[in-house]
Design a protein around this motif. Structure first.
Motif, PDB file in Angstrom:
ATOM      1  N   GLN A 484       0.819  -1.217   0.000  1.00  0.00           N
ATOM      2  CA  GLN A 484       0.000   0.000   0.000  1.00  0.00           C
ATOM      3  C   GLN A 484       0.854   1.270   0.000  1.00  0.00           C
ATOM      4  OE1 GLN A 484      -2.707  -0.526   3.260  1.00  0.00           O
ATOM      5  NE2 GLN A 484      -2.751   1.651   3.694  1.00  0.00           N
ATOM      6  N   LEU A 485       1.940   1.262   0.803  1.00  0.00           N
ATOM      7  CA  LEU A 485       2.770   2.459   0.931  1.00  0.00           C
ATOM      8  C   LEU A 485       3.924   2.478  -0.068  1.00  0.00           C
ATOM      9  CD1 LEU A 485       2.932   2.733   4.839  1.00  0.00           C
ATOM     10  CD2 LEU A 485       1.626   4.188   3.287  1.00  0.00           C
ATOM     11  N   GLY A 486       4.019   1.437  -0.895  1.00  0.00           N
ATOM     12  CA  GLY A 486       5.120   1.381  -1.868  1.00  0.00           C
ATOM     13  C   GLY A 486       6.467   1.260  -1.181  1.00  0.00           C
ATOM     14  N   LEU A 487       6.481   0.625  -0.015  1.00  0.00           N
ATOM     15  CA  LEU A 487       7.734   0.433   0.715  1.00  0.00           C
ATOM     16  C   LEU A 487       8.180  -1.017   0.493  1.00  0.00           C
ATOM     17  CD1 LEU A 487       6.767   2.338   3.962  1.00  0.00           C
ATOM     18  CD2 LEU A 487       8.465   3.058   2.277  1.00  0.00           C
ATOM     19  N   LYS A 488       9.101  -1.170  -0.435  1.00  0.00           N
ATOM     20  CA  LYS A 488       9.466  -2.522  -0.883  1.00  0.00           C
ATOM     21  C   LYS A 488      10.304  -3.300   0.139  1.00  0.00           C
ATOM     22  CE  LYS A 488      12.533  -4.984  -3.812  1.00  0.00           C
ATOM     23  NZ  LYS A 488      13.706  -4.902  -4.698  1.00  0.00           N
ATOM     24  N   LEU A 489       9.881  -4.515   0.374  1.00  0.00           N
ATOM     25  CA  LEU A 489      10.648  -5.434   1.208  1.00  0.00           C
ATOM     26  C   LEU A 489      10.932  -6.697   0.402  1.00  0.00           C
ATOM     27  CD1 LEU A 489       8.411  -5.342   4.439  1.00  0.00           C
ATOM     28  CD2 LEU A 489      10.436  -3.945   3.974  1.00  0.00           C
ATOM     29  N   THR A 490      12.055  -7.345   0.708  1.00  0.00           N
ATOM     30  CA  THR A 490      12.264  -8.704   0.215  1.00  0.00           C
ATOM     31  C   THR A 490      12.167  -9.615   1.426  1.00  0.00           C
ATOM     32  OG1 THR A 490      13.660  -7.961  -1.581  1.00  0.00           O
ATOM     33  CG2 THR A 490      13.881 -10.275  -0.939  1.00  0.00           C
ATOM     34  N   ILE A 491      11.171 -10.478   1.413  1.00  0.00           N
ATOM     35  CA  ILE A 491      10.905 -11.317   2.593  1.00  0.00           C
ATOM     36  C   ILE A 491      11.251 -12.760   2.268  1.00  0.00           C
ATOM     37  CG2 ILE A 491       9.140 -12.036   4.249  1.00  0.00           C
ATOM     38  CD1 ILE A 491       7.529  -9.498   3.326  1.00  0.00           C
ATOM     39  N   VAL A 492      12.224 -13.309   2.991  1.00  0.00           N
ATOM     40  CA  VAL A 492      12.596 -14.714   2.787  1.00  0.00           C
ATOM     41  C   VAL A 492      11.974 -15.520   3.927  1.00  0.00           C
ATOM     42  CG1 VAL A 492      14.495 -16.337   2.462  1.00  0.00           C
ATOM     43  CG2 VAL A 492      14.741 -13.956   1.708  1.00  0.00           C
ATOM     44  N   ILE A 493      11.054 -16.397   3.571  1.00  0.00           N
ATOM     45  CA  ILE A 493      10.327 -17.185   4.576  1.00  0.00           C
ATOM     46  C   ILE A 493      10.930 -18.588   4.618  1.00  0.00           C
ATOM     47  CG2 ILE A 493       8.066 -18.103   5.249  1.00  0.00           C
ATOM     48  CD1 ILE A 493       6.917 -15.740   3.397  1.00  0.00           C
ATOM     49  N   LEU A 494      11.463 -18.955   5.775  1.00  0.00           N
ATOM     50  CA  LEU A 494      12.092 -20.280   5.930  1.00  0.00           C
ATOM     51  C   LEU A 494      11.091 -21.209   6.604  1.00  0.00           C
ATOM     52  CD1 LEU A 494      14.430 -17.936   6.241  1.00  0.00           C
ATOM     53  CD2 LEU A 494      15.878 -19.941   6.534  1.00  0.00           C
ATOM     54  N   ASP A 495      10.566 -22.111   5.810  1.00  0.00           N
ATOM     55  CA  ASP A 495       9.498 -22.982   6.302  1.00  0.00           C
ATOM     56  C   ASP A 495      10.081 -24.330   6.729  1.00  0.00           C
ATOM     57  OD1 ASP A 495       7.233 -24.391   6.859  1.00  0.00           O
ATOM     58  OD2 ASP A 495       6.431 -24.377   4.812  1.00  0.00           O
ATOM     59  N   ASN A 496      10.250 -24.491   8.032  1.00  0.00           N
ATOM     60  CA  ASN A 496      10.689 -25.801   8.549  1.00  0.00           C
ATOM     61  C   ASN A 496       9.542 -26.492   9.282  1.00  0.00           C
ATOM     62  OD1 ASN A 496      10.595 -24.380  10.921  1.00  0.00           O
ATOM     63  ND2 ASN A 496      12.792 -24.423  11.312  1.00  0.00           N
ATOM     64  N   ARG A 497       8.356 -26.014   8.975  1.00  0.00           N
ATOM     65  CA  ARG A 497       7.113 -26.626   9.466  1.00  0.00           C
ATOM     66  C   ARG A 497       7.049 -26.694  10.991  1.00  0.00           C
ATOM     67  NH1 ARG A 497       9.465 -27.717   5.564  1.00  0.00           N
ATOM     68  NH2 ARG A 497      10.800 -29.233   6.601  1.00  0.00           N
ATOM     69  N   GLY A 498       7.334 -25.551  11.583  1.00  0.00           N
ATOM     70  CA  GLY A 498       7.149 -25.466  13.025  1.00  0.00           C
ATOM     71  C   GLY A 498       8.215 -24.659  13.732  1.00  0.00           C
ATOM     72  N   TYR A 499       8.184 -24.795  15.037  1.00  0.00           N
ATOM     73  CA  TYR A 499       9.089 -24.042  15.902  1.00  0.00           C
ATOM     74  C   TYR A 499      10.385 -24.826  16.065  1.00  0.00           C
ATOM     75  CZ  TYR A 499       4.709 -21.613  17.200  1.00  0.00           C
ATOM     76  OH  TYR A 499       3.535 -20.912  17.190  1.00  0.00           O
ATOM     77  N   GLY A 500      11.231 -24.728  15.020  1.00  0.00           N
ATOM     78  CA  GLY A 500      12.446 -25.548  14.975  1.00  0.00           C
ATOM     79  C   GLY A 500      13.360 -25.320  16.164  1.00  0.00           C
ATOM     80  N   CYS A 501      13.601 -24.046  16.500  1.00  0.00           N
ATOM     81  CA  CYS A 501      14.615 -23.781  17.536  1.00  0.00           C
ATOM     82  C   CYS A 501      14.120 -24.221  18.913  1.00  0.00           C
ATOM     83  CB  CYS A 501      15.023 -22.316  17.533  1.00  0.00           C
ATOM     84  SG  CYS A 501      13.787 -21.184  18.164  1.00  0.00           S
ATOM     85  N   ILE A 502      12.803 -24.135  19.144  1.00  0.00           N
ATOM     86  CA  ILE A 502      12.301 -24.541  20.466  1.00  0.00           C
ATOM     87  C   ILE A 502      12.280 -26.068  20.560  1.00  0.00           C
ATOM     88  CG2 ILE A 502      10.460 -24.256  22.174  1.00  0.00           C
ATOM     89  CD1 ILE A 502      11.800 -21.612  21.455  1.00  0.00           C
ATOM     90  N   ARG A 562      10.122  -3.806  -8.009  1.00  0.00           N
ATOM     91  CA  ARG A 562       9.856  -2.534  -7.325  1.00  0.00           C
ATOM     92  C   ARG A 562       8.913  -2.725  -6.143  1.00  0.00           C
ATOM     93  NH1 ARG A 562      10.332   2.176 -11.232  1.00  0.00           N
ATOM     94  NH2 ARG A 562       8.995   3.169  -9.708  1.00  0.00           N
ATOM     95  N   THR A 563       8.302  -3.884  -6.073  1.00  0.00           N
ATOM     96  CA  THR A 563       7.336  -4.107  -5.009  1.00  0.00           C
ATOM     97  C   THR A 563       7.780  -5.250  -4.083  1.00  0.00           C
ATOM     98  OG1 THR A 563       5.008  -4.501  -4.555  1.00  0.00           O
ATOM     99  CG2 THR A 563       5.903  -5.634  -6.446  1.00  0.00           C
ATOM    100  N   THR A 564       7.106  -5.368  -2.988  1.00  0.00           N
ATOM    101  CA  THR A 564       7.451  -6.377  -1.990  1.00  0.00           C
ATOM    102  C   THR A 564       7.387  -7.786  -2.572  1.00  0.00           C
ATOM    103  OG1 THR A 564       6.823  -5.021  -0.121  1.00  0.00           O
ATOM    104  CG2 THR A 564       6.667  -7.398   0.188  1.00  0.00           C
ATOM    105  N   THR A 565       8.455  -8.549  -2.309  1.00  0.00           N
ATOM    106  CA  THR A 565       8.521  -9.918  -2.820  1.00  0.00           C
ATOM    107  C   THR A 565       8.698 -10.878  -1.651  1.00  0.00           C
ATOM    108  OG1 THR A 565       9.631  -9.116  -4.809  1.00  0.00           O
ATOM    109  CG2 THR A 565       9.758 -11.483  -4.380  1.00  0.00           C
ATOM    110  N   ALA A 566       7.945 -11.961  -1.675  1.00  0.00           N
ATOM    111  CA  ALA A 566       8.133 -13.012  -0.676  1.00  0.00           C
ATOM    112  C   ALA A 566       8.696 -14.237  -1.372  1.00  0.00           C
ATOM    113  CB  ALA A 566       6.807 -13.343  -0.001  1.00  0.00           C
ATOM    114  N   ILE A 567       9.762 -14.789  -0.798  1.00  0.00           N
ATOM    115  CA  ILE A 567      10.364 -16.006  -1.348  1.00  0.00           C
ATOM    116  C   ILE A 567      10.284 -17.074  -0.258  1.00  0.00           C
ATOM    117  CG2 ILE A 567      12.423 -17.034  -2.375  1.00  0.00           C
ATOM    118  CD1 ILE A 567      13.375 -14.116  -2.946  1.00  0.00           C
ATOM    119  N   VAL A 568       9.627 -18.164  -0.572  1.00  0.00           N
ATOM    120  CA  VAL A 568       9.424 -19.220   0.423  1.00  0.00           C
ATOM    121  C   VAL A 568      10.359 -20.381   0.105  1.00  0.00           C
ATOM    122  CG1 VAL A 568       7.710 -20.724   1.497  1.00  0.00           C
ATOM    123  CG2 VAL A 568       6.992 -18.535   0.490  1.00  0.00           C
ATOM    124  N   ILE A 569      11.017 -20.887   1.134  1.00  0.00           N
ATOM    125  CA  ILE A 569      11.898 -22.046   0.919  1.00  0.00           C
ATOM    126  C   ILE A 569      11.727 -23.020   2.087  1.00  0.00           C
ATOM    127  CG2 ILE A 569      13.895 -20.793   1.935  1.00  0.00           C
ATOM    128  CD1 ILE A 569      15.639 -22.427  -0.105  1.00  0.00           C
TER     129      ILE A 569
END
Ligand SMILES: Cc1ncc(C[n+]2csc(CCOP(=O)(O)OP(=O)(O)O)c2C)c(N)n1
Ligand SMILES: [Mg+2]
Length: 615
Positions: A484-502, A562-569
């Motif tokens: 909405q605000l044109g504030l670009k983020l690159t978001i890398v989502i690390l999916d390990n299917r849960g609370y890995g560190c805990i 130019r816009t927010t991108t989400a990359i899921v791995i």
């Protein structure tokens, strides 16, 4: 005396918009604006007032009160506390949604002005919608929850109170030693009530960052300790960055041959290729920093709260004769761990120390040890971030890919999960302020909203948010705000299917895997969450990649976007970097039917013997 007839809400907004700071010799509004989610309790009063000044004092709409406050706090952190934002909410749930964010700002010593709406001061329509009714105390409202997590709290029950409350609020927000969240609970009828305010109350005012110089006797004691040091070590905390003292620190370390290590908040202070920069210290520290910390005889702790992650729960500084010097603007922090306090701004303190230390040089063998330890650590750490072609990479391998594609000016944002530890050890920040970790409160859900605040503070830098699936699910709505605000983020989502560190922590304390990874939860079906579709539904460009090579390709595309991108791995929930690091005090059950818990408890009792208590 000329006066202006304004509602209390109008007076508040007008006052805030007249407060300035200075940037490169030019005055600049100290508030970048106000985040607002309206409801009853602020839409009529503050809503009208914010609308009136919307051209000079911008209002931003978010999707969640906690998240908008995270954005405001991240803005202040990335602005090195020189500028900040306000946040207003409705009464009741809107207000209490913001309490977690207040705690986050409180722990991290970050300025933010919180203005939750409050119940009617005149009590006429009581109980109003969302009003907490205390049976024994008529002055209690939901906003009392803010008291323990505010550096300054006031309830505005009369319009003329603003004349004394607002200058006090500004004092707290701008004082480097006191600074933190300020909460002004604003009764909704008072917001709308008109009063005659003296015109000069709204005259532009300049707030300059205060640089406290050290006390002569404290300085003399600190100098005497340092001059006698054979193995001196600096700990650089967030205070070094807030004081904008990174160049001074580099010159100080080089001139006197003193190695330096970084806390989470202090990371990015010194260049990564500086041989005296040992990198991360403590529980998530490098082998280099922790090896020297174990031997150091004089530890100059600058701008740090010395929390358990930094001190290895009081076991890291193992030299029995060690002396800590606490260079800090806040006496509470300066005196921790029996330190010789040196209460001062980091830059001013370093200048005074440098003058007094003329002629001193740390033994060459100690300074050289830093460079050697750092080189050894880098060689040891490198394999963790290298690509193996595994379909299920570790967090460290993902970090490696993000690092290879990063530019020196990028800002990496993170807060909770397994990533902060991995990043602290492994990330090589390209420039000061290029590493933005919220690790005082380590609040899941800070990451994306925080990234938004970082981008507002430094729009010219690329902002890369790294976030686990758990944190993402807790708070992701500000993806839509970034679009909405044109504030670009690159978001890398690390999916390990849960609370890995805990889950890993649970195993390390003898527990069975239980209730952390999705597969270990009570379930009928394990949901196959499509994070890419989810992020896309909020307006981001989104892609799911498999493996590190595909991630690198996607990161290149994201940089051009130019816009927010989400990359899921998808990532491996079990892998973490076992090199480096240090013991952390997590209480293990004394009795249990599990043999593993008994063994972990025996190890725990043994490890606790190394704790240095009583100072
Ligand atoms: C708001 C909040 N709730 C709970 C916690 C405790 N906690 C820390 S990390 C974590 C799990 C994070 O999961 P995820 O983001 O997927 O990261 P991972 O551990 O898998 O790397 C939890 C529950 C927290 N830090 N913040
Ligand atoms: Mg996870």
């Amino acid at each position: 005396m000329a006066s202006l007839r304004l509602t209390a809400a109008q007076a508040l907004v007008r006052y805030l918009s007249a407060q300035n700071t200075e940037f490169e010799g030019e005055p600049l509004p100290i508030f970048a604006g106000c985040w607002a989610i309206f409801g009853h309790g602020n839409v009529a009063g503050l809503g009208e007032a914010l609308h009136g000044l919307r051209e000079t004092f911008p209002t931003f709409r978010a999707h969640n009160e906690q998240a908008m406050a995270h954005a405001a706090i991240a803005f202040a952190k990335q602005s090195r506390r020189r500028r900040f934002m306000a946040c207003t909410t409705s009464i009741g749930p809107g207000a209490t949604n913001m309490v977690t964010a207040a705690a986050l700002a409180h722990v991290n010593r970050l300025p933010v002005l919180l203005i939750p709406g409050d119940v009617f001061a005149n009590r006429r329509p009581d109980p109003v919608l969302q009003q907490i009714e205390d049976f024994g105390d008529g002055t209690v409202s939901a906003n009392d929850c803010f008291r323990p997590v505010s550096r300054f709290f006031d309830r505005i029950t009369r319009p003329e109170q603003l004349l004394t409350t607002l200058p006090r609020a500004m004092q707290v927000l701008t004082d480097p030693s006191e600074c933190g969240p300020v909460t002004l609970a604003f009764c909704q009828d008072v917001q709308a009530e008109a009063s005659d305010y003296p015109e000069e109350f709204f005259a532009p005012r300049l707030w300059l960052p205060r640089r406290a110089k050290p006390d002569d006797r404290e300085l003399a004691l600190a100098l005497a300790a340092l001059k006698a040091a054979k193995k001196p070590l600096v700990i650089a905390g967030g205070g070094v960055l807030y004081s904008e003292a990174e160049r001074e620190l580099l010159a100080f370390c080089r001139r006197f041959g003193i190695p330096s290590a970084e806390t989470q908040a202090g990371k990015s202070t010194l260049p990564v290729d500086e041989p005296l920069n040992l990198g991360a210290i403590g529980v998530t520290g490098t082998g280099a920093a922790n090896a020297l910390a174990a031997e150091a005889d004089v530890i100059l702790a600058i701008g740090t709260r010395l929390q358990d992650f930094t001190t290895g729960s009081r076991t890291l500084f193992a030299n029995p004769d060690r002396q800590i010097i606490g260079l800090n603007v806040q006496p509470f922090d300066a005196g921790k761990h029996g330190a010789l306090p040196l209460v001062a701004d980091a830059k001013a303190g370093l200048a005074a120390l440098a003058r007094g230390l003329a002629g001193y040089k740390a033994p060459a063998i100690w300074s050289a040890k830093a460079g050697k330890a750092q080189a050894e650590w880098l060689a040891k750490a490198a394999p963790y971030t290298a690509t193996t072609g595994s379909p299920l990479p570790s967090d460290a391998q993902v970090i490696g890919a993000v690092q290879r594609l990063a530019k020196k000016t990028d800002v990496l944002v993170c807060a909770a999960g397994g990533l902060p530890g991995e990043l602290h050890k492994l990330w090589q920040a390209g420039a000061a302020g290029g590493y933005h970790l919220e690790y005082g409160y380590s609040c899941m859900g800070y990451e994306i909203a925080g990234g938004l605040g970082v981008k507002m503070a430094e729009p010219e830098r690329e902002v890369i948010v790294m976030v686990g699936d758990g944190s993402y699910l807790m708070m992701n709505s500000e993806i839509a705000t970034s679009v909405q605000l044109g504030l670009k983020l690159t978001i890398v989502i690390l999916d390990n299917r849960g609370y890995g560190c805990i889950n890993r922590l649970q195993r390390a304390t003898g527990g069975e895997s239980f209730n952390n990874l999705l597969r270990h939860t009570r379930h009928e079906t394990i949901p196959a969450i499509d994070f890419a579709k989810h992020a896309a539904s909020l307006g981001a460009k989104a892609v799911k990649v498999q493996g590190v090579a595909a991630l690198e390709k996607a990161l290149k595309t994201a940089r051009r976007a130019r816009t927010t991108t989400a990359i899921v791995i998808d990532t491996d929930p079990m892998a973490s970097t076992d090199a480096g690091g240090h013991w952390w005090d997590v209480a293990v059950p004394e009795v249990s039917t599990r043999r593993e818990v008994g063994a972990a408890h025996a190890r725990y009792i043994e490890a606790k013997k190394a704790q240095r208590l009583g100072d």
